[in-house]
Structure formats: C-alpha cells, structure tokens
Design a protein around this motif. Structure first.
Motif, PDB file in Angstrom:
ATOM      1  N   TYR A 169       0.469  -1.222   0.267  1.00 53.23           N
ATOM      2  CA  TYR A 169      -0.133  -0.282   0.287  1.00 53.23           C
ATOM      3  C   TYR A 169       0.786   1.219  -0.347  1.00 53.23           C
ATOM      4  O   TYR A 169       0.151   2.239  -0.902  1.00 53.23           O
ATOM      5  N   LEU A 170       1.741   1.076   0.814  1.00 52.06           N
ATOM      6  CA  LEU A 170       2.661   2.105   1.105  1.00 52.06           C
ATOM      7  C   LEU A 170       3.622   2.401  -0.360  1.00 52.06           C
ATOM      8  O   LEU A 170       3.760   3.980  -0.553  1.00 52.06           O
ATOM      9  N   ILE A 171       3.708   1.911  -1.117  1.00 52.31           N
ATOM     10  CA  ILE A 171       4.190   1.720  -2.441  1.00 52.31           C
ATOM     11  C   ILE A 171       3.757   2.646  -3.476  1.00 52.31           C
ATOM     12  O   ILE A 171       3.754   2.979  -4.626  1.00 52.31           O
ATOM     13  N   ALA A 172       2.227   1.731  -3.137  1.00 49.06           N
ATOM     14  CA  ALA A 172       0.777   2.250  -4.868  1.00 49.06           C
ATOM     15  C   ALA A 172       0.763   4.262  -4.129  1.00 49.06           C
ATOM     16  O   ALA A 172       0.712   4.857  -4.525  1.00 49.06           O
ATOM     17  N   HIS A 173       0.971   3.773  -3.467  1.00 50.10           N
ATOM     18  CA  HIS A 173       0.408   5.774  -2.465  1.00 50.10           C
ATOM     19  C   HIS A 173       2.245   6.412  -2.653  1.00 50.10           C
ATOM     20  O   HIS A 173       2.051   7.480  -3.269  1.00 50.10           O
ATOM     21  N   PHE A 174       2.715   5.999  -2.924  1.00 56.32           N
ATOM     22  CA  PHE A 174       4.367   6.667  -3.313  1.00 56.32           C
ATOM     23  C   PHE A 174       4.012   6.970  -4.973  1.00 56.32           C
ATOM     24  O   PHE A 174       4.101   8.125  -5.257  1.00 56.32           O
ATOM     25  N   PHE A 175       3.423   5.850  -5.473  1.00 54.25           N
ATOM     26  CA  PHE A 175       3.555   5.939  -7.037  1.00 54.25           C
ATOM     27  C   PHE A 175       2.538   6.732  -7.375  1.00 54.25           C
ATOM     28  O   PHE A 175       2.561   7.668  -8.631  1.00 54.25           O
ATOM     29  N   SER A 176       1.598   7.131  -6.195  1.00 59.85           N
ATOM     30  CA  SER A 176       0.065   7.626  -6.728  1.00 59.85           C
ATOM     31  C   SER A 176       0.742   8.552  -6.954  1.00 59.85           C
ATOM     32  O   SER A 176      -0.346   9.856  -7.371  1.00 59.85           O
ATOM     33  N   THR A 177       1.285   9.418  -6.240  1.00 55.45           N
ATOM     34  CA  THR A 177       1.631  10.774  -5.878  1.00 55.45           C
ATOM     35  C   THR A 177       3.398  11.427  -6.747  1.00 55.45           C
ATOM     36  O   THR A 177       3.245  12.594  -6.433  1.00 55.45           O
TER      37      THR A 177
END
Length: 184
Positions: A169-177
């Motif tokens: 989830y944290l990696i996905a959040h990083f990419f989404s921002t």
C-alpha cells in the motif's frame, strides 16, 4: 558426467514433473472446479471489481490510478507465484488453472481495493491507511477466503501478510503521488 550433463538431466526431470503436475491440475480443475459455485464466485470477483471501479473511479485520476493498479497487479502476481513456488501456500480453486497465482485477488480485488483506498480521503496519513488496509486484508479477507476453501497456508501466517500488504500500500501511495512525468 559433466556438470552441464547433470544440470541438463535434472532440468529434464524437473520439466517432466512440472508437466505431470500441470496435467493433474488441469484434470482436477476440469472435473471438479470449473462451473462449481466456487468457480463462479471467483469469476465474478475477477470481473465485477473492475466494472465497479470503472463506474465509481475519480475520472480525472484514471491514468494515475491505472498506473498504480497495474503496478500492484505485477507485484501481487510476482509475490504470489514466489510464495506458491516456495510452498508457503497453495490454491484449491482457480478461475484458470494455468499459474499458481490467485487471479481474482492479484489482478482484480487487490489493485481495485488499493485504487479505491487511495482516492478515498487522500489527505489521511498513508501509514494509517496502509495499516487499515493491511488489517482488513490480512485478518479479514484472507481468513474468509481460506474458510471458503480457496487456499491453504501450510507454511504461512496471517501476520506475515500484514507487513507485505502494508508495504504494498505504501509503495502504491508513493506512485500515486508522483506528478513529474516528462513527455515522451
């Protein structure tokens, strides 16, 4: 016999065993899985989340969310195959019997769930959202699908999954921002 000969002989034996296993899995799937109620549920869980996402997604963020979703898919399939190959878990029901990955989860439920989670209240601390996401999935979804008989954990615990889902989830959040994409 040379090392090359031993490796080649071992590779041939491994290939033959893999082929036998694949044939057995295909026979089992054809005779007992396909069109069972569990199979229908998996088929619905593979397709329905994408339809729901398409209708409810934040339209102006479609491409950003798809980038994240495809990354989550790639990572999920890779980790799922790794865990299955290492004997940490195995699947008893599959939509398609061609790979040991849990397709409804890896290519549908997980990426769509993360995409929705990312766009819902995006101002909340990502570590809190990662913790909630990992908690729901590790101690809610996984036990539920195990209870339904879709997979078994001979060498895995739910708590291990928690930390993996948290990180994904944290990696996905990083990419989404990310907003610094240069034109091609």
């Amino acid at each position: 016999m040379s090392d090359i000969g031993k490796v080649t002989e071992g590779a041939v034996k491994a290939y033959e065993l893999l082929q036998l296993t694949t044939d057995l899995q295909l026979d089992l799937w054809t005779e007992h899985v396909v069109f069972s109620w569990r199979w229908w549920l998996l088929a619905i869980l593979t397709i329905a989340p994408w339809i729901i996402w398409w209708k409810l997604r934040k339209k102006e963020s479609t491409h950003r969310l798809l980038l994240v979703g495809f990354f989550v898919m790639f990572l999920s399939v890779w980790l799922d195959n790794l865990g299955a190959k290492l004997g940490w878990w195995y699947y008893t029901y599959e939509v398609l019997p061609i790979a040991p990955a849990y397709k409804p989860w890896d290519i549908s439920l997980m990426p769509v769930f993360i995409m929705f989670f990312l766009q819902y209240k995006p101002y909340i601390n990502p570590f809190i959202k990662a913790g909630i996401f990992a908690l729901i999935v590790s101690f809610g979804a996984e036990p539920f699908f195990m209870w339904l008989g879709y997979f078994k954990y001979p060498n895995w615990e739910y708590i291990y999954s928690y930390f993996i889902y948290f990180a994904i989830y944290l990696i996905a959040h990083f990419f989404s921002t990310r907003d610094k994409f240069a034109k091609l």
